[in-house]
Design a protein around this motif. Structure first.
Motif, mmCIF file in Angstrom:
data_model
loop_
_atom_site.group_PDB
_atom_site.id
_atom_site.type_symbol
_atom_site.label_atom_id
_atom_site.label_comp_id
_atom_site.label_asym_id
_atom_site.label_seq_id
_atom_site.Cartn_x
_atom_site.Cartn_y
_atom_site.Cartn_z
ATOM 1 N N THR A 1 0.932 -1.071 0.102
ATOM 2 C CA THR A 1 -0.027 0.036 0.115
ATOM 3 C C THR A 1 0.901 1.318 -0.042
ATOM 4 N N THR A 2 0.691 2.304 -0.748
ATOM 5 C CA THR A 2 1.346 3.359 -0.864
ATOM 6 C C THR A 2 1.084 4.275 0.452
ATOM 7 N N VAL A 3 2.379 4.907 1.101
ATOM 8 C CA VAL A 3 2.064 5.735 2.285
ATOM 9 C C VAL A 3 1.987 6.882 2.036
ATOM 10 N N LYS A 4 2.927 7.247 1.080
ATOM 11 C CA LYS A 4 3.311 8.740 0.689
ATOM 12 C C LYS A 4 3.931 8.542 -0.616
ATOM 13 N N THR A 5 4.007 9.688 -1.273
ATOM 14 C CA THR A 5 4.907 10.060 -2.779
ATOM 15 C C THR A 5 5.955 11.093 -2.145
ATOM 16 N N VAL A 6 7.092 10.799 -2.416
ATOM 17 C CA VAL A 6 8.224 11.697 -2.347
ATOM 18 C C VAL A 6 8.932 12.030 -3.509
ATOM 19 N N TYR A 7 9.670 13.218 -3.668
ATOM 20 C CA TYR A 7 10.257 13.374 -4.853
ATOM 21 C C TYR A 7 11.981 13.358 -4.661
ATOM 22 N N THR A 8 12.765 12.857 -5.828
ATOM 23 C CA THR A 8 14.055 12.805 -5.625
ATOM 24 C C THR A 8 14.807 14.133 -5.867
ATOM 25 N N ASP A 9 15.728 14.500 -5.121
ATOM 26 C CA ASP A 9 16.270 15.696 -5.075
ATOM 27 C C ASP A 9 17.150 15.951 -6.509
ATOM 28 N N SER A 10 18.011 16.808 -6.506
ATOM 29 C CA SER A 10 18.880 17.125 -7.834
ATOM 30 C C SER A 10 19.748 16.081 -8.050
ATOM 31 N N TYR A 11 19.945 15.026 -7.089
ATOM 32 C CA TYR A 11 20.899 14.004 -7.233
ATOM 33 C C TYR A 11 20.263 12.669 -7.395
ATOM 34 N N GLY A 12 18.971 12.739 -7.088
ATOM 35 C CA GLY A 12 18.174 11.338 -7.170
ATOM 36 C C GLY A 12 18.104 10.658 -5.870
ATOM 37 N N ASN A 13 18.607 11.418 -4.757
ATOM 38 C CA ASN A 13 18.428 10.967 -3.363
ATOM 39 C C ASN A 13 16.976 11.119 -2.963
ATOM 40 N N LEU A 14 16.509 10.244 -2.107
ATOM 41 C CA LEU A 14 15.262 10.214 -1.316
ATOM 42 C C LEU A 14 15.424 10.063 0.094
ATOM 43 N N LYS A 15 14.452 10.842 0.884
ATOM 44 C CA LYS A 15 14.729 10.867 2.106
ATOM 45 C C LYS A 15 13.136 11.321 2.493
ATOM 46 N N THR A 16 12.604 10.293 3.572
ATOM 47 C CA THR A 16 11.440 10.560 4.280
ATOM 48 C C THR A 16 11.475 10.002 5.416
ATOM 49 N N THR A 17 10.388 10.403 6.335
ATOM 50 C CA THR A 17 10.243 9.544 7.609
ATOM 51 C C THR A 17 8.845 9.150 7.877
ATOM 52 N N THR A 18 8.448 8.207 8.469
ATOM 53 C CA THR A 18 7.215 7.846 8.675
ATOM 54 C C THR A 18 7.178 6.874 10.057
ATOM 55 N N THR A 19 6.201 6.797 10.620
ATOM 56 C CA THR A 19 6.024 5.782 11.946
ATOM 57 C C THR A 19 5.513 4.421 11.357
ATOM 58 N N ALA A 20 6.426 3.478 12.241
ATOM 59 C CA ALA A 20 5.848 2.010 11.758
ATOM 60 C C ALA A 20 4.961 1.504 13.014
ATOM 61 N N ASN A 21 3.768 1.071 12.653
ATOM 62 C CA ASN A 21 2.877 0.619 13.497
ATOM 63 C C ASN A 21 2.644 -1.119 13.671
ATOM 64 N N TYR A 22 3.205 -1.441 12.513
ATOM 65 C CA TYR A 22 3.086 -2.978 12.566
ATOM 66 C C TYR A 22 4.268 -3.387 11.809
ATOM 67 N N ASP A 23 4.444 -4.968 12.356
ATOM 68 C CA ASP A 23 5.506 -5.566 11.458
ATOM 69 C C ASP A 23 5.219 -5.729 9.941
ATOM 70 N N GLY A 24 6.280 -5.378 9.175
ATOM 71 C CA GLY A 24 6.026 -5.469 7.693
ATOM 72 C C GLY A 24 7.312 -5.153 6.890
ATOM 73 N N TYR A 25 6.870 -5.168 5.700
ATOM 74 C CA TYR A 25 8.058 -4.509 4.733
ATOM 75 C C TYR A 25 7.735 -3.417 4.046
ATOM 76 N N TRP A 26 8.869 -2.477 4.063
ATOM 77 C CA TRP A 26 8.891 -1.056 3.451
ATOM 78 C C TRP A 26 9.642 -1.082 2.322
ATOM 79 N N ARG A 27 9.398 -0.373 1.221
ATOM 80 C CA ARG A 27 10.226 -0.114 -0.026
ATOM 81 C C ARG A 27 9.675 1.047 -0.810
ATOM 82 N N PHE A 28 10.719 1.658 -1.618
ATOM 83 C CA PHE A 28 10.329 2.683 -2.598
ATOM 84 C C PHE A 28 10.019 1.943 -3.716
#
Length: 84
Positions: free
Chosen positions: A36-63
């Motif tokens: 499930t998509t939690v949020k959309t973030v945009y890459t910076d001028s170097y292609g880097n991604l950075k975001t924060t969120t809170t994990a409430n359940y065990d599971g897998y995270w990915r971009f």
């Protein structure tokens, strides 16, 4: 979470950051099959991604990147987070 979106440059045969691209942060709860998509973030001028969120359940995270007319879609393998 951090990451980097890169793509091949066939002129210099190297990978370079892909700037200004929307990338989805997705979560799949342990024991389920769908991300499930939690949020959309945009890459910076170097292609880097950075975001924060809170994990409430065990599971897998990915971009996940949907792709463009010149670059195919790609999803990172999920990283498992054990919430205690």
């Amino acid at each position: 979470m951090t990451g980097k979106l890169t793509r091949a440059n066939w002129e210099d045969n190297q990978y370079h950051g892909y700037s200004g691209q929307p990338v989805k942060l997705q979560f799949k709860k342990a024991g389920t099959t769908t991300y499930t998509t939690v949020k959309t973030v945009y890459t910076d001028s170097y292609g880097n991604l950075k975001t924060t969120t809170t994990a409430n359940y065990d599971g897998y995270w990915r971009f996940s990147f949907a792709g463009t007319s010149t670059t195919p879609a790609v999803s990172a393998p999920g990283d498992y987070v054990d919430v205690r």
